[in-house]
Scaffold this motif. Structure first.
Motif, PDB file in Angstrom:
ATOM      1  N   TYR A  45     -32.381-112.734  -6.276  1.00 13.09           N
ATOM      2  CA  TYR A  45     -33.766-112.732  -6.698  1.00 13.09           C
ATOM      3  C   TYR A  45     -33.989-113.476  -8.014  1.00 13.09           C
ATOM      4  CZ  TYR A  45     -33.915-109.215  -3.069  1.00 13.09           C
ATOM      5  OH  TYR A  45     -33.800-108.567  -1.877  1.00 13.09           O
ATOM      6  N   ASN A  46     -34.707-114.575  -7.932  1.00  9.53           N
ATOM      7  CA  ASN A  46     -35.193-115.288  -9.101  1.00  9.53           C
ATOM      8  C   ASN A  46     -36.643-114.836  -9.287  1.00  9.53           C
ATOM      9  OD1 ASN A  46     -36.488-117.144 -10.814  1.00  9.53           O
ATOM     10  ND2 ASN A  46     -35.166-118.827 -10.175  1.00  9.53           N
ATOM     11  N   TRP A  47     -36.846-113.851 -10.158  1.00  8.55           N
ATOM     12  CA  TRP A  47     -38.143-113.174 -10.205  1.00  8.55           C
ATOM     13  C   TRP A  47     -39.253-114.099 -10.685  1.00  8.55           C
ATOM     14  CZ3 TRP A  47     -38.607-109.344  -7.250  1.00  8.55           C
ATOM     15  CH2 TRP A  47     -37.502-108.535  -6.965  1.00  8.55           C
ATOM     16  N   ASN A  48     -38.974-114.969 -11.614  1.00  6.16           N
ATOM     17  CA  ASN A  48     -40.012-115.886 -12.059  1.00  6.16           C
ATOM     18  C   ASN A  48     -40.479-116.773 -10.906  1.00  6.16           C
ATOM     19  OD1 ASN A  48     -41.491-116.970 -14.524  1.00  6.16           O
ATOM     20  ND2 ASN A  48     -40.617-118.840 -13.683  1.00  6.16           N
ATOM     21  N   ASP A  49     -39.542-117.279 -10.130  1.00  7.46           N
ATOM     22  CA  ASP A  49     -39.883-118.135  -8.997  1.00  7.46           C
ATOM     23  C   ASP A  49     -40.617-117.343  -7.915  1.00  7.46           C
ATOM     24  OD1 ASP A  49     -39.645-120.804  -7.838  1.00  7.46           O
ATOM     25  OD2 ASP A  49     -38.377-119.852  -6.331  1.00  7.46           O
ATOM     26  N   ILE A  50     -40.161-116.115  -7.664  1.00 12.78           N
ATOM     27  CA  ILE A  50     -40.793-115.269  -6.644  1.00 12.78           C
ATOM     28  C   ILE A  50     -42.248-114.988  -6.995  1.00 12.78           C
ATOM     29  CG2 ILE A  50     -40.849-112.909  -5.730  1.00 12.78           C
ATOM     30  CD1 ILE A  50     -37.745-113.019  -5.774  1.00 12.78           C
ATOM     31  N   PHE A  51     -42.501-114.546  -8.224  1.00 16.17           N
ATOM     32  CA  PHE A  51     -43.870-114.204  -8.600  1.00 16.17           C
ATOM     33  C   PHE A  51     -44.755-115.446  -8.703  1.00 16.17           C
ATOM     34  CE2 PHE A  51     -41.875-110.190  -9.925  1.00 16.17           C
ATOM     35  CZ  PHE A  51     -42.740-109.305  -9.292  1.00 16.17           C
ATOM     36  N   LYS A  52     -44.171-116.564  -9.059  1.00 19.73           N
ATOM     37  CA  LYS A  52     -44.934-117.817  -9.053  1.00 19.73           C
ATOM     38  C   LYS A  52     -45.445-118.114  -7.648  1.00 19.73           C
ATOM     39  CE  LYS A  52     -44.307-122.796  -9.810  1.00 19.73           C
ATOM     40  NZ  LYS A  52     -44.372-123.201  -8.377  1.00 19.73           N
ATOM     41  N   VAL A  89     -41.475-108.439 -16.484  1.00 23.23           N
ATOM     42  CA  VAL A  89     -41.694-109.634 -17.308  1.00 23.23           C
ATOM     43  C   VAL A  89     -42.351-110.739 -16.476  1.00 23.23           C
ATOM     44  CG1 VAL A  89     -40.532-111.529 -18.491  1.00 23.23           C
ATOM     45  CG2 VAL A  89     -39.900-109.176 -19.008  1.00 23.23           C
ATOM     46  N   SER A  90     -41.808-110.991 -15.286  1.00 20.98           N
ATOM     47  CA  SER A  90     -42.364-112.052 -14.434  1.00 20.98           C
ATOM     48  C   SER A  90     -43.690-111.638 -13.813  1.00 20.98           C
ATOM     49  CB  SER A  90     -41.366-112.423 -13.335  1.00 20.98           C
ATOM     50  OG  SER A  90     -40.201-113.005 -13.882  1.00 20.98           O
ATOM     51  N   ALA A  91     -43.830-110.364 -13.468  1.00 19.36           N
ATOM     52  CA  ALA A  91     -45.088-109.885 -12.893  1.00 19.36           C
ATOM     53  C   ALA A  91     -46.233-110.060 -13.884  1.00 19.36           C
ATOM     54  CB  ALA A  91     -44.945-108.419 -12.496  1.00 19.36           C
ATOM     55  N   LYS A  92     -45.986-109.737 -15.135  1.00 21.58           N
ATOM     56  CA  LYS A  92     -47.029-109.884 -16.153  1.00 21.58           C
ATOM     57  C   LYS A  92     -47.371-111.352 -16.375  1.00 21.58           C
ATOM     58  CE  LYS A  92     -46.640-107.311 -19.876  1.00 21.58           C
ATOM     59  NZ  LYS A  92     -46.008-106.628 -21.028  1.00 21.58           N
ATOM     60  N   ARG A  93     -46.385-112.200 -16.304  1.00 23.81           N
ATOM     61  CA  ARG A  93     -46.624-113.636 -16.508  1.00 23.81           C
ATOM     62  C   ARG A  93     -47.602-114.172 -15.468  1.00 23.81           C
ATOM     63  NH1 ARG A  93     -41.313-115.843 -16.736  1.00 23.81           N
ATOM     64  NH2 ARG A  93     -41.427-115.306 -18.956  1.00 23.81           N
ATOM     65  N   TYR A  94     -47.497-113.666 -14.230  1.00 22.81           N
ATOM     66  CA  TYR A  94     -48.346-114.177 -13.149  1.00 22.81           C
ATOM     67  C   TYR A  94     -49.424-113.184 -12.725  1.00 22.81           C
ATOM     68  CZ  TYR A  94     -44.979-117.929 -12.975  1.00 22.81           C
ATOM     69  OH  TYR A  94     -44.192-119.006 -13.322  1.00 22.81           O
ATOM     70  N   HIS A  95     -49.661-112.168 -13.542  1.00 28.85           N
ATOM     71  CA  HIS A  95     -50.752-111.215 -13.332  1.00 28.85           C
ATOM     72  C   HIS A  95     -50.664-110.532 -11.971  1.00 28.85           C
ATOM     73  CE1 HIS A  95     -52.533-112.767 -17.011  1.00 28.85           C
ATOM     74  NE2 HIS A  95     -52.266-113.973 -16.558  1.00 28.85           N
TER      75      HIS A  95
END
Length: 315
Positions: A45-52, A89-95
């Protein structure tokens, strides 16, 4: 030093503003994530990529199916870093908001199927553990504007909850659990899931949920059973139709399974054909307008460069 969002670079600050202001009327509201240990060990899981990618498809929620599984508490397990912190962290970045699953007992189905189990005592134990987890989640993340609700991890089928006594115990369990969760924080939506097979009449199962939801302010998400191969697609539509005409529209939703059994290897599931999944979801959108749809699960949506996620969302 002042950081600028340059017009010719789609920087993270521009991305965040775009995802924040983009309005969504997407009936697909969220995806499930099962934090199985073997998947986490493989670091899939790359969370930043997933949430993007989720944000690009206007999917604004993720359900973590459980926060504690048996003795493993993901809020405290730092053997692979802090999973929940990384997600947030990633969820907040992408709301994107998080619906937190509570306590899951690995022996749940074995317990409820056993004549030796005192259902009242057993459910009381589950309740205490889930309240403890809910308290921990609120203490850690209650001020982060990331919590979208809580998910009761016990799945409710139409076989193990037929007797009047069991239904009464289940209703009491859900009522007390939802009341106690709402008492410790700002009230959040509370979800649970259910599934149906062919062993009992559809209306019997629908009536059970109608009685429960009249007394308990939660939302039940119904699994379509197509991926697990428990019912044919046509029967799935029949039982969704019964729910659609019997339950308040704000107290139920649909779980669309995006996996199928692997014909080459027993007890293994693989990503479903995108066209088949899209056909199912198109039918649900047509027949059950305004009923939220959740995809199950994230593991299959991220494969092959998000092929299935893009197919489901773009058409």
């Amino acid at each position: 030093m002042v950081m600028l969002c340059l017009p010719f670079i789609l920087s993270s600050c521009i991305q965040e503003r775009l995802f924040h202001t983009k309005e969504s009327n997407n009936q697909i509201q969220g995806v499930f994530f099962q934090p199985w240990e073997n998947y986490l060990e493989e670091d899939r899981y790359n969370w930043n990529d997933i949430f993007k990618h989720l944000a690009e498809e206007n999917i604004n929620q993720i359900i973590i199916q459980w926060t504690q599984y048996g003795n493993t508490n993901l809020l405290q397990d730092e053997s692979r870093g802090n999973l929940i912190d990384d997600i947030i962290v990633s969820a907040k970045r992408y709301h994107i908001k998080i619906i937190f699953g509570l306590y899951e007992d690995p022996e749940y189905f074995k317990k409820i199927q056993s004549d030796r189990t005192n259902i009242s005592t057993y459910l009381n134990g589950l309740q205490r553990k889930s309240i403890t987890i809910a308290n921990q989640i609120i203490e850690l993340y209650g001020n982060d504007s990331v919590i979208a609700g809580f998910y009761i991890s016990q799945e409710i089928d139409n076989i193990n909850w037929q007797s009047a006594n069991k239904i009464e115990e289940l209703t009491n369990y859900l009522s007390v659990l939802s009341t106690e969760i709402n008492a410790i924080s700002t009230p959040y939506p509370i979800y649970i899931s259910g599934f149906y097979n062919l062993d009992t009449p559809i209306q019997q199962y629908v009536l059970m949920w109608k009685q429960i939801l009249q007394n308990v302010p939660i939302t039940v998400l119904m699994q379509n059973g197509v991926g697990a191969n428990s019912i044919p697609s046509s029967v799935c539509v029949d039982y969704f139709n019964a729910f659609y005409h019997s339950l308040p529209p704000d107290q139920w939703g649909i779980i669309a399974e995006v996996f199928v059994e692997d014909k080459k290897e027993a007890d293994k599931f693989i990503q479903a054909n995108p066209d088949d999944i899209q056909e199912n979801i198109t039918e649900y959108k047509s027949q059950f307008k305004d009923i939220p749809i959740f995809l199950f699960s994230l593991t299959y949506l991220t494969r092959n460069n998000y092929q299935l996620l893009k197919a489901v969302s773009h058409r």
